[in-house]
Design a protein around this motif. Structure first.
Motif, PDB file in Angstrom:
ATOM      1  N   MET B   1     -14.860  42.980  -5.608  1.00  0.00           N
ATOM      2  CA  MET B   1     -13.728  42.024  -5.549  1.00  0.00           C
ATOM      3  C   MET B   1     -14.008  40.967  -4.476  1.00  0.00           C
ATOM      4  SD  MET B   1      -9.708  42.894  -5.078  1.00  0.00           S
ATOM      5  CE  MET B   1      -8.837  42.651  -6.584  1.00  0.00           C
ATOM      6  N   HIS B   2     -13.512  39.774  -4.707  1.00  0.00           N
ATOM      7  CA  HIS B   2     -13.790  38.699  -3.760  1.00  0.00           C
ATOM      8  C   HIS B   2     -13.038  38.913  -2.452  1.00  0.00           C
ATOM      9  CE1 HIS B   2      -9.895  37.056  -4.924  1.00  0.00           C
ATOM     10  NE2 HIS B   2     -10.231  37.405  -6.135  1.00  0.00           N
ATOM     11  N   ARG B   3     -13.365  38.096  -1.472  1.00  0.00           N
ATOM     12  CA  ARG B   3     -12.925  38.309  -0.101  1.00  0.00           C
ATOM     13  C   ARG B   3     -11.410  38.269   0.054  1.00  0.00           C
ATOM     14  NH1 ARG B   3     -13.900  34.765   4.334  1.00  0.00           N
ATOM     15  NH2 ARG B   3     -14.315  33.188   2.784  1.00  0.00           N
ATOM     16  N   THR B   4     -10.752  37.325  -0.608  1.00  0.00           N
ATOM     17  CA  THR B   4      -9.317  37.164  -0.426  1.00  0.00           C
ATOM     18  C   THR B   4      -8.521  37.823  -1.547  1.00  0.00           C
ATOM     19  OG1 THR B   4      -9.379  35.079  -1.581  1.00  0.00           O
ATOM     20  CG2 THR B   4      -9.601  35.003   0.803  1.00  0.00           C
ATOM     21  N   GLY B   5      -9.182  38.627  -2.347  1.00  0.00           N
ATOM     22  CA  GLY B   5      -8.523  39.191  -3.520  1.00  0.00           C
ATOM     23  C   GLY B   5      -7.306  40.007  -3.170  1.00  0.00           C
ATOM     24  N   GLY B   6      -7.445  40.882  -2.157  1.00  0.00           N
ATOM     25  CA  GLY B   6      -6.331  41.740  -1.776  1.00  0.00           C
ATOM     26  C   GLY B   6      -5.131  40.948  -1.340  1.00  0.00           C
ATOM     27  N   ASN B   7      -5.365  39.953  -0.516  1.00  0.00           N
ATOM     28  CA  ASN B   7      -4.275  39.117  -0.021  1.00  0.00           C
ATOM     29  C   ASN B   7      -3.611  38.354  -1.155  1.00  0.00           C
ATOM     30  OD1 ASN B   7      -2.857  37.716   2.282  1.00  0.00           O
ATOM     31  ND2 ASN B   7      -3.795  35.984   1.218  1.00  0.00           N
ATOM     32  N   THR B   8      -4.428  37.782  -2.041  1.00  0.00           N
ATOM     33  CA  THR B   8      -3.880  37.009  -3.157  1.00  0.00           C
ATOM     34  C   THR B   8      -3.035  37.891  -4.061  1.00  0.00           C
ATOM     35  OG1 THR B   8      -5.837  35.635  -3.085  1.00  0.00           O
ATOM     36  CG2 THR B   8      -4.483  35.474  -5.044  1.00  0.00           C
ATOM     37  N   THR B   9      -3.514  39.078  -4.317  1.00  0.00           N
ATOM     38  CA  THR B   9      -2.762  39.995  -5.165  1.00  0.00           C
ATOM     39  C   THR B   9      -1.423  40.339  -4.519  1.00  0.00           C
ATOM     40  OG1 THR B   9      -4.859  40.921  -5.863  1.00  0.00           O
ATOM     41  CG2 THR B   9      -2.895  42.202  -6.378  1.00  0.00           C
ATOM     42  N   GLU B  10      -1.447  40.573  -3.230  1.00  0.00           N
ATOM     43  CA  GLU B  10      -0.204  40.907  -2.534  1.00  0.00           C
ATOM     44  C   GLU B  10       0.768  39.725  -2.550  1.00  0.00           C
ATOM     45  OE1 GLU B  10      -0.602  41.639   1.625  1.00  0.00           O
ATOM     46  OE2 GLU B  10       1.351  42.622   1.784  1.00  0.00           O
ATOM     47  N   VAL B  11       0.220  38.537  -2.321  1.00  0.00           N
ATOM     48  CA  VAL B  11       1.083  37.343  -2.318  1.00  0.00           C
ATOM     49  C   VAL B  11       1.694  37.131  -3.701  1.00  0.00           C
ATOM     50  CG1 VAL B  11       1.059  34.831  -2.106  1.00  0.00           C
ATOM     51  CG2 VAL B  11      -0.107  36.230  -0.402  1.00  0.00           C
ATOM     52  N   GLU B  12       0.885  37.330  -4.734  1.00  0.00           N
ATOM     53  CA  GLU B  12       1.420  37.162  -6.092  1.00  0.00           C
ATOM     54  C   GLU B  12       2.492  38.212  -6.393  1.00  0.00           C
ATOM     55  OE1 GLU B  12      -1.993  37.179  -8.597  1.00  0.00           O
ATOM     56  OE2 GLU B  12      -2.289  35.016  -8.410  1.00  0.00           O
ATOM     57  N   PHE B  13       2.275  39.403  -5.894  1.00  0.00           N
ATOM     58  CA  PHE B  13       3.284  40.453  -6.088  1.00  0.00           C
ATOM     59  C   PHE B  13       4.585  40.070  -5.376  1.00  0.00           C
ATOM     60  CE2 PHE B  13       5.313  44.295  -4.340  1.00  0.00           C
ATOM     61  CZ  PHE B  13       5.684  44.907  -5.526  1.00  0.00           C
ATOM     62  N   LEU B  14       4.454  39.581  -4.156  1.00  0.00           N
ATOM     63  CA  LEU B  14       5.644  39.163  -3.406  1.00  0.00           C
ATOM     64  C   LEU B  14       6.336  37.997  -4.102  1.00  0.00           C
ATOM     65  CD1 LEU B  14       4.239  39.410   0.235  1.00  0.00           C
ATOM     66  CD2 LEU B  14       6.031  40.836  -0.768  1.00  0.00           C
ATOM     67  N   TYR B  15       5.524  37.124  -4.682  1.00  0.00           N
ATOM     68  CA  TYR B  15       6.101  35.961  -5.381  1.00  0.00           C
ATOM     69  C   TYR B  15       6.920  36.416  -6.586  1.00  0.00           C
ATOM     70  CZ  TYR B  15       6.324  31.324  -7.496  1.00  0.00           C
ATOM     71  OH  TYR B  15       6.770  30.142  -8.025  1.00  0.00           O
ATOM     72  N   ARG B  16       6.364  37.374  -7.318  1.00  0.00           N
ATOM     73  CA  ARG B  16       7.108  37.889  -8.482  1.00  0.00           C
ATOM     74  C   ARG B  16       8.371  38.621  -8.035  1.00  0.00           C
ATOM     75  NH1 ARG B  16       1.986  39.098 -10.408  1.00  0.00           N
ATOM     76  NH2 ARG B  16       2.165  41.245  -9.700  1.00  0.00           N
ATOM     77  N   GLN B  17       8.240  39.346  -6.936  1.00  0.00           N
ATOM     78  CA  GLN B  17       9.349  40.189  -6.497  1.00  0.00           C
ATOM     79  C   GLN B  17      10.476  39.364  -5.866  1.00  0.00           C
ATOM     80  OE1 GLN B  17       8.274  43.085  -3.500  1.00  0.00           O
ATOM     81  NE2 GLN B  17       9.757  44.552  -4.285  1.00  0.00           N
ATOM     82  N   HIS B  18      10.145  38.439  -5.004  1.00  0.00           N
ATOM     83  CA  HIS B  18      11.161  37.712  -4.237  1.00  0.00           C
ATOM     84  C   HIS B  18      11.285  36.235  -4.629  1.00  0.00           C
ATOM     85  CE1 HIS B  18      11.379  41.261  -1.773  1.00  0.00           C
ATOM     86  NE2 HIS B  18      10.136  41.143  -1.376  1.00  0.00           N
ATOM     87  N   GLY B  19      10.402  35.775  -5.523  1.00  0.00           N
ATOM     88  CA  GLY B  19      10.416  34.359  -5.881  1.00  0.00           C
ATOM     89  C   GLY B  19      11.777  33.835  -6.329  1.00  0.00           C
ATOM     90  N   PRO B  20      12.446  34.536  -7.247  1.00  0.00           N
ATOM     91  CA  PRO B  20      13.750  34.023  -7.706  1.00  0.00           C
ATOM     92  C   PRO B  20      14.767  33.866  -6.575  1.00  0.00           C
ATOM     93  CG  PRO B  20      12.929  35.687  -9.219  1.00  0.00           C
ATOM     94  CD  PRO B  20      11.997  35.689  -8.050  1.00  0.00           C
ATOM     95  N   ALA B  21      14.877  34.881  -5.704  1.00  0.00           N
ATOM     96  CA  ALA B  21      15.851  34.788  -4.602  1.00  0.00           C
ATOM     97  C   ALA B  21      15.444  33.701  -3.614  1.00  0.00           C
ATOM     98  CB  ALA B  21      15.956  36.135  -3.895  1.00  0.00           C
ATOM     99  N   LEU B  22      14.135  33.559  -3.404  1.00  0.00           N
ATOM    100  CA  LEU B  22      13.667  32.516  -2.484  1.00  0.00           C
ATOM    101  C   LEU B  22      13.958  31.124  -3.045  1.00  0.00           C
ATOM    102  CD1 LEU B  22      10.271  34.173  -1.496  1.00  0.00           C
ATOM    103  CD2 LEU B  22      12.172  33.711   0.063  1.00  0.00           C
ATOM    104  N   LEU B  23      13.752  30.999  -4.350  1.00  0.00           N
ATOM    105  CA  LEU B  23      14.045  29.709  -4.979  1.00  0.00           C
ATOM    106  C   LEU B  23      15.534  29.391  -4.878  1.00  0.00           C
ATOM    107  CD1 LEU B  23      13.097  27.289  -6.696  1.00  0.00           C
ATOM    108  CD2 LEU B  23      13.561  28.659  -8.717  1.00  0.00           C
ATOM    109  N   LEU B  24      16.358  30.392  -5.117  1.00  0.00           N
ATOM    110  CA  LEU B  24      17.806  30.196  -5.007  1.00  0.00           C
ATOM    111  C   LEU B  24      18.185  29.797  -3.576  1.00  0.00           C
ATOM    112  CD1 LEU B  24      20.665  30.470  -6.228  1.00  0.00           C
ATOM    113  CD2 LEU B  24      20.623  32.861  -5.498  1.00  0.00           C
ATOM    114  N   PHE B  25      17.587  30.470  -2.612  1.00  0.00           N
ATOM    115  CA  PHE B  25      17.864  30.164  -1.210  1.00  0.00           C
ATOM    116  C   PHE B  25      17.446  28.720  -0.887  1.00  0.00           C
ATOM    117  CE2 PHE B  25      16.498  30.798   3.387  1.00  0.00           C
ATOM    118  CZ  PHE B  25      17.782  30.697   3.883  1.00  0.00           C
ATOM    119  N   ALA B  26      16.280  28.333  -1.370  1.00  0.00           N
ATOM    120  CA  ALA B  26      15.810  26.959  -1.131  1.00  0.00           C
ATOM    121  C   ALA B  26      16.722  25.946  -1.821  1.00  0.00           C
ATOM    122  CB  ALA B  26      14.371  26.799  -1.629  1.00  0.00           C
ATOM    123  N   GLN B  27      17.217  26.317  -3.005  1.00  0.00           N
ATOM    124  CA  GLN B  27      18.152  25.431  -3.704  1.00  0.00           C
ATOM    125  C   GLN B  27      19.464  25.318  -2.936  1.00  0.00           C
ATOM    126  OE1 GLN B  27      17.872  27.369  -7.631  1.00  0.00           O
ATOM    127  NE2 GLN B  27      17.689  25.330  -8.493  1.00  0.00           N
TER     128      GLN B  27
END
Lengths: 135, 168
Positions: B1-27
């Motif tokens: 796996m590439h160097r930043t793979g773990g971090n990217t996967t975690e960030v994408e997971f967080l984005y899926r998990q909290h993205g909607p609430a974060l978008l609402l908060f930003a709105q």
């Protein structure tokens, strides 16, 4: 609609799910590396095909030319086979067989021409060589 | 796996998990979908680039703080007095209750901004009052007080004065 208490109102509010954001506009570095590798592989394969094609064409052209020259020489005994190097012996033999000195010189002068012309066509050099130029 | 793979996967997971609430908060801060979306994207792209998430203890609260900063910075550049966007939906309504969604959005928009932020963070962001107090640099009592006020106002707006937004 009856007014809800705090807890039930919170539950009611949570039924409204926030909209899902758009996907992240990013390409993973791994995807980029993989794509670069695939493009590189395609480039190498294309280059290999070109080299093989050029080599095949070169070999075929040489073989065809060689066969054509051999056939032409066989049909014209006056002319030396181009594949052989010009030596004093072959020049003497050509001089003995040639109808004239000029034709012998012409035969020797155009030994380097490896590609035979199609029938009914003449090379510009041959045409010019037969012109009578007054000096 | 590439160097930043773990971090990217975690960030994408967080984005899926909290993205909607974060978008609402930003709105809730910017009042506009596109600017809110930009703020959320900006935060997550920076997280992917910098790989700085591993040392964060409370990642969810950290994400809300980052989005808040990004949205506020965005707001400094642009006009913050602009009213909330009335057309873009903020929620996926249950049972296709689009009128209810519009009613809720309108009621949220009518709240003062500080109360609206607390309401969104607690209900849809599922942050505790303690987390919100750290995030907004307020005492827990202030946060709880703002939440209670917001809840009452929101309920009044949605039920006692139902459809007032739709009629306006």
């Amino acid at each position: 609609m009856p007014t809800l208490d705090d807890e039930r109102f919170e539950v009611y509010l949570k039924q409204f799910r926030p909209v899902v954001p758009e996907p992240l506009p990013t390409v993973e570095p791994g995807h980029r590396t993989r794509r670069t590798f695939v493009l590189g592989a395609w480039a190498v394969a294309a280059a290999a095909i070109l080299v093989i094609g050029a080599l095949t064409l070169h070999i075929r052209t040489n073989g065809h030319t060689h066969r054509a020259l051999v056939a032409e020489t066989a049909g014209n005994p006056e002319r030396l086979q181009d594949s052989r190097p010009l030596t004093m012996r072959s020049a003497n033999a050509l001089m003995a067989r040639a109808p004239s000195f000029k034709s012998m010189v012409d035969d020797m002068a155009f030994r380097s021409q490896t590609v035979p012309l199609p029938k009914g066509k003449r090379s510009a050099v041959a045409a010019l060589s037969k012109e009578k130029i007054k000096l | 796996m590439h160097r930043t793979g773990g971090n990217t996967t975690e960030v994408e997971f967080l984005y899926r998990q909290h993205g909607p609430a974060l978008l609402l908060f930003a709105q809730a801060i910017t009042g506009e979908r596109s600017r809110a979306q930009d703020a959320v994207h900006q935060v997550f792209l920076k997280l992917i680039e910098k790989r700085s998430l591993s040392q964060v203890a409370d990642k969810k609260a950290y994400l809300f703080a980052c989005v808040r900063n990004a949205a506020l910075n965005e707001g400094k550049i642009q006009d913050r007095t602009k009213p909330l966007d009335p057309d873009a939906a903020w929620f996926s309504p249950p049972d296709r209750d689009y009128a209810g969604e519009q009613n809720l959005r309108c009621a949220l928009g009518a709240l003062p901004e500080d109360q609206r932020q607390v309401m969104v963070l607690h209900v849809w962001g599922e942050l505790t009052f303690a987390q919100i107090s750290v995030l907004l640099d307020l005492s827990s009592n202030t946060v709880a007080s703002r939440y209670r006020y917001a809840l009452v106002k929101l309920r009044d707006a949605m039920f006692a004065k139902e459809n007032s937004c739709a009629n306006s």
